[in-house]
Design a protein around this motif. Sequence first.
Motif, PDB file in Angstrom:
ATOM      1  N   LEU A 197       8.488  -4.207   0.199  1.00  8.30           N
ATOM      2  CA  LEU A 197       7.854  -3.798  -1.053  1.00  8.30           C
ATOM      3  C   LEU A 197       7.288  -2.391  -0.980  1.00  8.30           C
ATOM      4  CD1 LEU A 197       5.993  -7.086  -2.088  1.00  8.30           C
ATOM      5  CD2 LEU A 197       8.258  -6.285  -2.789  1.00  8.30           C
ATOM      6  N   ASP A 198       7.304  -1.781   0.210  1.00  9.73           N
ATOM      7  CA  ASP A 198       6.796  -0.423   0.383  1.00  9.73           C
ATOM      8  C   ASP A 198       7.955   0.562   0.491  1.00  9.73           C
ATOM      9  OD1 ASP A 198       3.840  -0.727   0.571  1.00  9.73           O
ATOM     10  OD2 ASP A 198       4.362  -2.058   2.216  1.00  9.73           O
ATOM     11  N   SER A 203       5.356   1.531  -8.272  1.00  8.68           N
ATOM     12  CA  SER A 203       6.108   2.217  -7.225  1.00  8.68           C
ATOM     13  C   SER A 203       7.050   3.237  -7.870  1.00  8.68           C
ATOM     14  CB  SER A 203       6.919   1.215  -6.405  1.00  8.68           C
ATOM     15  OG  SER A 203       7.946   0.644  -7.207  1.00  8.68           O
TER      16      SER A 203
END
Length: 494
Positions: A215-216, A365
Motif C-alpha cells: 500500500l506504500d 496516494s
Amino acid sequence: MLGKPSGGSQEAAIMKHEYDLIVIGAGTAGRTAAGLAVELSAKTLLVAEEADHEAGFCAGVLPGRILLHQSELAALSREATYESARVKFHEIREKINSMAGRLPSLVERGVELETGSASFRDARTIAIRRSNGAIRNVTARYIIIASASRPYIPAIPGIGDTPYLTNKPIFAQSDLPESMIIVGAGPAGTELAQACQRFGTAVSLVDMAHFILPLDPPEMTSILQKKMEEEGVAFFLGCSPESVQGDEHRIIMRLRNQGKSMRLEAEKLCLATGCQVFPEELNLKKAGIRYNSNGVLVNTNCRTNLHHVYAVGEITGRFQLTHMSDYMARVAVSNALLRRPVGMDTRAVPCVTYTQPEIAHVGASREQLERSGVRFEIYRLPYSEIARAVTDDADEGWIVVYAKKWSGRILGVDIIGKQAGELISQFSLAMKHRISLRKLADVIYPCPTYAHATGRVAMQWYAKIRSYKLYRWIRRLFRFRGPIPDLENPDRII
C-alpha cells in the motif's frame, strides 16, 4: 390524538434498563468508550473477555515497537538482548496501559467490569457467559460493540497440523529461534522481520505480493527492502505457499513462484497475515444488527442499523489501527450519550510502519490521485536537506507531498526516514484543518529539528508557483541583474 409522553413515563422508560451504556470488548476502543462514558456520569458496564485483561494498546502495537527499538540498540553493539527486550516490554506495558486506561483504573472511576463472553439475546439484552458457565442477562439504553479481532490464518495446506506463531504475542516466547519463516510482508511482518534479524534470527520473509508494504510507494519501500537485505533478511516475494509441515523444532514450507517450486526450511513459522473479525459470535441476528464477513456495518456516526447500538474499532472492519479505534470510540460516545451528531472524518488518517527507516502516509496516494484524474503537483524534500537528519547520520529518506498547484491544498503525503511517524502528524493536522503549503511555509520552526523539514518541503510550493513571466516582471520592476533560476529542473530544492 395521543399526547406527548409525560416526564414520568420517560423516566420509567429509562429506568427499566439496568445501565445507560454497555460496552462489549475491553481493547483500546472499549476502554476509551467506557472511560469517556463514566466521565459523563453514565452508568456503564464494560464486558471484557479473559484476553482483554492483557489487551489494550499493548497487544497489537507495542511489542513490535519495543522489539525494534531494542534490536536497534543491539545492532549498535549496546547491551541489548531479546531477554532484555522482554523485560523492558513488561515494564513499559504497565506504564502504557496506565496511560491508556487500565481496567482497575476504570473500575476506580466508576465503570462496572464483567469478565465473560457477550452475545445478544435481543436488541436490548446482552447475555454474558462467565467462565464457570453462569449466564447473566443485562440491558442498556445504549450498546457499543468494540470486540477485538484475531490473527488471520491463511488456508495453507498442512497449516492445521503445523505449529506456528503470530506477530501479536511474540513476547510469549522465552527466546527467539535461530531461523524463522515469516509469512506476510505488511507492516507487522516487516517490523518483526527486521527486529528478529537484528537479534540474530535468520529470517525469510514470504509474501504473494511483488513488493513489501504494497500500500506504500514502491520507490520508498525499495529503500527499506534494500536496508533489510543488507541486514540479512531473505525476501521471497511474488511467492505463494503451496504447503507447510513440521513440528516445534523444524518447519518445511514449499513455495511456488512463476511456475517454479522451491523449498524453505526454518526452526519456526510466524504468520503476520493480518487480522479477521468474527461478528457472528455476538449473535447479532437475534438483535437484527446488520453485518457481513468484514464486520459490523456502521455509518459515519459509528451507528449500526439500530439507533441505540454502535460499533467501533476492529469489529467494523474499517480500520486496523489503534488510533482509529480510539477515534471511533469518541465519535460513538458523543453520538450515543450526548446525542451530538459527530461524523467520522477519514480524509486525513495517518498510517506508520515502524521499521528503520520508518514509512508514513496520510491522505491520497499518488496512484489514487492519478487514477481519479485530479490535477496536482509533487513537492519533494530529501532527508539529505534536513539538518537534523544529517547530524543524526540518518540522511537517507524522502518527504513527498501531493498538493494543488495554486492553492497549495495538501492531498496526500508519503515519508520514509527517521521520525517519519512524528512528521506525518503535522501534515495530518494540516489536512484536517485545510492548512495550505503556503501557510506551513510561513510557520517558524526550530532548527535543527525534524519538524523544520515541514517548513522546508512547504517552501517548495513557493518555488514551483513562480514562472519565467513573474521573474521577468520582478527583474524589470526592481532592476535586479541576477540570473533567473532554472524553473524546469524538477529536482531543484530551495
